[in-house]
Design a protein around this motif. Structure first.
Motif, mmCIF file in Angstrom:
data_model
loop_
_atom_site.group_PDB
_atom_site.id
_atom_site.type_symbol
_atom_site.label_atom_id
_atom_site.label_comp_id
_atom_site.label_asym_id
_atom_site.label_seq_id
_atom_site.Cartn_x
_atom_site.Cartn_y
_atom_site.Cartn_z
ATOM 1 N N LYS A 100 0.839 -1.209 0.000
ATOM 2 C CA LYS A 100 0.000 0.000 0.000
ATOM 3 C C LYS A 100 0.870 1.253 0.000
ATOM 4 N N TYR A 101 1.884 1.283 0.860
ATOM 5 C CA TYR A 101 2.699 2.494 0.966
ATOM 6 C C TYR A 101 3.621 2.675 -0.239
ATOM 7 N N VAL A 102 4.110 1.565 -0.795
ATOM 8 C CA VAL A 102 4.920 1.675 -2.010
ATOM 9 C C VAL A 102 4.075 2.289 -3.125
ATOM 10 N N GLU A 103 2.877 1.779 -3.292
ATOM 11 C CA GLU A 103 2.000 2.318 -4.330
ATOM 12 C C GLU A 103 1.688 3.786 -4.088
ATOM 13 N N ARG A 104 1.446 4.131 -2.827
ATOM 14 C CA ARG A 104 1.108 5.508 -2.498
ATOM 15 C C ARG A 104 2.270 6.453 -2.828
ATOM 16 N N LEU A 105 3.468 6.081 -2.375
ATOM 17 C CA LEU A 105 4.630 6.942 -2.643
ATOM 18 C C LEU A 105 4.908 7.053 -4.146
ATOM 19 N N ALA A 106 4.597 5.975 -4.881
ATOM 20 C CA ALA A 106 4.842 5.981 -6.325
ATOM 21 C C ALA A 106 3.768 6.773 -7.069
ATOM 22 N N GLY A 107 2.697 7.191 -6.376
ATOM 23 C CA GLY A 107 1.585 7.839 -7.063
ATOM 24 C C GLY A 107 0.891 6.872 -8.005
ATOM 25 N N GLY A 108 0.779 5.608 -7.557
ATOM 26 C CA GLY A 108 0.159 4.578 -8.396
ATOM 27 C C GLY A 108 1.171 3.905 -9.303
ATOM 28 N N LEU A 109 0.886 2.657 -9.673
ATOM 29 C CA LEU A 109 1.837 1.908 -10.511
ATOM 30 C C LEU A 109 1.248 1.541 -11.871
ATOM 31 N N LYS A 110 -0.017 1.869 -12.060
ATOM 32 C CA LYS A 110 -0.714 1.490 -13.297
ATOM 33 C C LYS A 110 0.059 1.927 -14.540
ATOM 34 N N ASN A 111 0.383 0.963 -15.380
ATOM 35 C CA ASN A 111 1.072 1.215 -16.654
ATOM 36 C C ASN A 111 2.476 1.797 -16.518
ATOM 37 N N LYS A 112 3.018 1.709 -15.318
ATOM 38 C CA LYS A 112 4.412 2.114 -15.167
ATOM 39 C C LYS A 112 5.327 0.922 -15.388
ATOM 40 N N GLN A 113 6.493 1.168 -15.934
ATOM 41 C CA GLN A 113 7.505 0.126 -16.029
ATOM 42 C C GLN A 113 8.482 0.332 -14.881
ATOM 43 N N VAL A 114 8.667 -0.690 -14.087
ATOM 44 C CA VAL A 114 9.446 -0.535 -12.867
ATOM 45 C C VAL A 114 10.648 -1.481 -12.856
ATOM 46 N N LEU A 115 11.770 -0.951 -12.431
ATOM 47 C CA LEU A 115 12.982 -1.761 -12.236
ATOM 48 C C LEU A 115 13.241 -1.875 -10.736
ATOM 49 N N VAL A 116 13.281 -3.093 -10.230
ATOM 50 C CA VAL A 116 13.600 -3.311 -8.815
ATOM 51 C C VAL A 116 15.087 -3.655 -8.696
ATOM 52 N N VAL A 117 15.786 -2.997 -7.787
ATOM 53 C CA VAL A 117 17.222 -3.227 -7.615
ATOM 54 C C VAL A 117 17.486 -3.747 -6.203
ATOM 55 N N GLY A 118 18.070 -4.928 -6.104
ATOM 56 C CA GLY A 118 18.405 -5.499 -4.795
ATOM 57 C C GLY A 118 19.861 -5.198 -4.468
ATOM 58 N N LEU A 119 20.099 -4.184 -3.660
ATOM 59 C CA LEU A 119 21.475 -3.827 -3.290
ATOM 60 C C LEU A 119 22.029 -4.809 -2.262
ATOM 61 N N GLY A 120 23.335 -4.841 -2.128
ATOM 62 C CA GLY A 120 23.958 -5.613 -1.066
ATOM 63 C C GLY A 120 24.688 -6.836 -1.560
ATOM 64 N N ASN A 121 25.364 -7.482 -0.628
ATOM 65 C CA ASN A 121 26.245 -8.614 -0.899
ATOM 66 C C ASN A 121 25.571 -9.910 -0.445
ATOM 67 N N ARG A 122 25.243 -10.759 -1.387
ATOM 68 C CA ARG A 122 24.475 -11.961 -1.031
ATOM 69 C C ARG A 122 25.260 -12.940 -0.167
ATOM 70 N N GLU A 123 26.538 -12.704 0.021
ATOM 71 C CA GLU A 123 27.344 -13.630 0.805
ATOM 72 C C GLU A 123 27.467 -13.217 2.275
ATOM 73 N N VAL A 124 26.980 -12.036 2.628
ATOM 74 C CA VAL A 124 27.000 -11.609 4.030
ATOM 75 C C VAL A 124 25.553 -11.571 4.536
ATOM 76 N N THR A 125 25.238 -12.444 5.475
ATOM 77 C CA THR A 125 23.843 -12.642 5.854
ATOM 78 C C THR A 125 23.047 -11.347 6.026
ATOM 79 N N PRO A 126 23.463 -10.402 6.892
ATOM 80 C CA PRO A 126 22.586 -9.244 7.105
ATOM 81 C C PRO A 126 22.559 -8.296 5.908
ATOM 82 N N ASP A 127 23.443 -8.464 4.951
ATOM 83 C CA ASP A 127 23.457 -7.583 3.785
ATOM 84 C C ASP A 127 22.782 -8.229 2.583
#
Lengths: 318, 318, 318, 318
Positions: A100-127
């Motif tokens: 809900k909050y992601v959509e709200r901050l984005a001003g809606g997602l309808k017909n938007k093309q979105v790129l999700v980026v997962g930052l961090g190092n997959r080899e360090v548990t908390p990161d």
């Protein structure tokens, strides 16, 4: 997470406590809660049924920016004591709330093309939060490109792509360079960045989600020309979704010390001296994290990826 | 590692600093280095060429046991500043050194059947040392059982088997139960246990190997009837090989505080009061670890597994 | 899975097709479906709503054992075309169905202490099913041991422990030795073994669950004295739950060849000659698996672990 | 690897055997070895001491391109029976050999900025070669950018960056899009692409390295507008380094069938009919791979990453 950036994160408030990526914690460092800070708007909501508390900090001008040490924008903090628990009763309502909050901050997602980026190092548990979220996403962009608009409508999908670029010590490149390149080629309307954050207090670890429209700084590390992931540098809107999973070790020590000495009646000035004296270089590259961090990361990344899957593929699980 | 055991590790020395698994650090807490402690023998060797320092602490009687808070036995500590560096010039001589001391403590390995146990949780980076070592081992027991004595002699092998039993939160069983069962069935002459340890100071993290003949306590956690992995409980000799990879968060805070307050002229008694007051329950399940922990664990586990492979398969790489 | 055992799995039926771990496929190799085989009882159920087909093959005597090449016992096969799909509509009813049949074969689980064993090698995708299931389990034994009967009743739990012992090439020990040892120490009433299986036809891969009360043969490999995991060897009841995730490469080739040649009018004898001639040693250690095996294994292991979690912790998610 | 592309890899030679990514195997399908093919130059070298055989196939014109079904360029194939063995005696000379040919095809690496791309899906064992190689690389670009030319000279480094972009089913983007974007931002002079390949015969699996200057096709999959990773599309030179780790299941079946039927005296025409008839859609998404694939991939990726580390950081291990 920007493991090496502590020294860059100095702000006007830094003497009143160590490094934090949470706007909420910066706000809290101003002891009198009800005092109004110019340029900063605070709003609290509580959802008792879901055991969730949502605080919105809006930094509206340069004055607020200076006082808070964070850029102008909206910072939504969802405090959810059960965020890291593997229990359907909790993670479903939580993922809906996050969506809900992601959509709200984005001003809606309808017909938007979105790129999700997962930052961090997959080899360090908390990161590994960012890469773990991306691993669980149901990407749709290639399907829509292939099967067209009708397919998209039929399945009630929006276009989502995703990448885990790795950290600079793995790639030799700044994360900002990689993302800018991917944006240049694939032209998304919005970037959603997922990252593990540092908090100041252990109580918030793995129990808090911060969603902002101001972007984020990945591990700029050794270089000076680091590239913040924000609208200015990337040319598209950026929403950052972060969960504090570690506390800087130096931060935790000074926090405790400060609290203790204040209670003992030392003046603020004296406390500062103490802390500066204690400054221990061996602590500089240490972090503090809970012992059950593996299960927590697994659960939180699942909850966040479900939230995003709901945003982009309404048909899923329905 | 026994993440949850802090409260059980109290010893006579605990007020003089937080939890440590290193006998060397306990010894160091007795400020005057040259003072002889009854029941404790100290021996130091240095190998400048290899940049290695080896300290042997021998606890010889009940008196030494009481003072040190550790059981009677031999504790060899190899301090190697380059232990976590990926550099052939360092890890080869280091693995030879480790192999040498393991063989020495074992009183030779010729014709012994050995079970290697990798303790810890493979999903938590700093606790994955044991499982990572086991993943790199070249096990031989099944080959010798199949192809016989001649094959064994021809390849200059000794019989080695290995297991990573997981931790109690994953298995619902005490590690001691699993190991006792495996010993009951496969009848090894010697058990070598690999584990991540807690140190008191961050300087030692990922730069120290402790090898003892006293056994080790895995994460007994919630229960009282925990089973130490030692000769008494398992019925066979036990050598424990550990590397400190974390510092307890509460330990690091009190260490710093203690150092600071002493410097400020507070009495030992006052310092203790401070620390007790500061006792923060939220810190209880937190640990401190370096930010490059993933690469360090990878390198250290490789060095240790190479050491063990050399012990059991002399023909390897020769 | 017993990767190396092909040559040991010869049975009376082996000429009529390659290796299969599925009793159902053995039964099907008898072309006339309605012909009664002495000592073998066949029962089919269909649940159209859930899109599930359940076939029970009971081998009741030595005669049936000989014809089928499988030991006396009950073999329940759940065919579920959506088993490997990440879709709540499918995996929830499926996990309930699996839970139901496990409980039924066990004659109820009330007050039984159960040890779940995840066979296989977690580093080979199609063989990681067992370890992946164990990774997702909510073990309870240590909690009940610690907090007692009242706690158990309050949370509607049964005692469950779990282990992923690894494969012989990793441990140097037979899986049967490790499990026998753990049983000796922890005294469970029932062992549930999870394993990846080999099928004969690719259509069944990742879409079938076989549950039996006859036990299972883990990768005995090089040795002769392999230990089947069954009541006779372990001294407790054993339920084996398997999912075919690979087809032996040699099997797939001969299957296709056989089908083709029969269609061309060759006699059974001629076909056999062809196949024997084609016997290609380079194929001996090859397997066939689907290209999306990673996602399939992730989804199936989740469904199975949810089924088991329901069996042992009724309060979960309720 | 392009798991889904079989149907796109048709060539003039496809009737004479199934899909292969190895130019050497295409060349071999022309039965008379000594017959010269116009537009194709063949050169063989043997290094008996190292137990390595190197074949260079040069396709020099459109005619050769048409006959071979592969683009104009140089294809170096290193056949090394011990490539997948964990033995210092083998992997060191092998990694030197690979480094030598990479440098030769690149026309030297001095002062070039190179981007290494690890193609494939890290969650599928035989497809994880590319990501595994990248995980072991010692990247230098960020260090040189930070510390400058003097640092670079002192350590005898060349600038190398690296990325594992993931596959389209994980990202929703074509690999070519991601790489083009990264090139646009970071401006390398050369791209080295690492990928797992498909071979036609199981004998070559995990024992062969192919190095070409023609680029490579990543999993274009569903779309038509796939982007080959080559000079034309990326605007920089591309060297592709591949190791066959799987055989297409359909390929293996038709290969065996073909061999068998030819031996039985069937005409080429008849054989073709057989194979077409047998065309089994269920096989389309199946692959064949050796049972010890996990250890093989680990060893091969280590050897290749060591080769590349030698190319870019001459000081390493020296």
């Amino acid at each position: 997470m920007n493991w090496k950036q502590s020294k860059n994160s100095e702000s006007e408030t830094s003497m009143k406590g160590g490094r934090t990526d949470l706007a909420l914690e910066v706000r809290e460092s101003f002891t009198e809660d009800n005092v109004e800070i110019k340029g900063v708007i605070l709003k609290k909501e509580e959802n008792e049924q879901k055991d969730i508390r949502v605080t919105t900090v809006e930094i509206t001008d340069k004055q607020g920016e200076k006082v808070m040490g964070k850029p102008i924008g909206t910072y939504i903090t969802i405090e959810a004591p059960h965020l890291n628990e593997k229990d359907e009763n909790f993670y479903k309502p939580l993922s809906e709330e996050i969506a809900k909050y992601v959509e709200r901050l984005a001003g809606g997602l309808k017909n938007k093309q979105v790129l999700v980026v997962g930052l961090g190092n997959r080899e360090v548990t908390p990161d590994a939060l960012g890469p773990d979220v991306v691993d669980n996403l149901f990407v749709t962009r290639h399907l829509i490109n292939e099967y067209g608009k009708e397919f998209k409508e039929k399945h009630n999908m929006e276009s989502m792509s995703a990448i885990s670029p790795g950290v600079m010590a793995q790639t030799g490149m700044e994360t900002g360079e990689i993302i800018a390149g991917v944006i240049h080629e694939t032209k998304p309307d919005l970037v959603i960045v997922i990252d593990a954050l540092a908090a100041r207090s252990v109580e918030r670890l793995n129990r808090t989600v911060q969603i902002t429209d101001t972007g984020i700084s990945p591990g700029a590390g050794v270089g000076n020309n680091r590239k913040e992931l924000n609208r200015k540098n990337l040319g598209v809107d950026v929403i950052a979704l972060g969960v504090p999973t570690v506390v800087d070790a130096a931060t935790i020590v000074s926090e405790h010390l400060e609290r203790l000495l204040s209670r003992q009646g030392f003046s603020e000035k004296e406390v500062e001296c103490f802390i500066q004296e204690m400054n221990d270089p061996s602590m500089r590259n240490m972090f503090v994290t809970p012992k059950n961090i593996d299960e927590s990361i697994k659960q939180i990344s699942y909850t966040i990826s479900e939230a995003l899957n709901q945003c982009f593929f309404k048909g899923i699980g329905a």
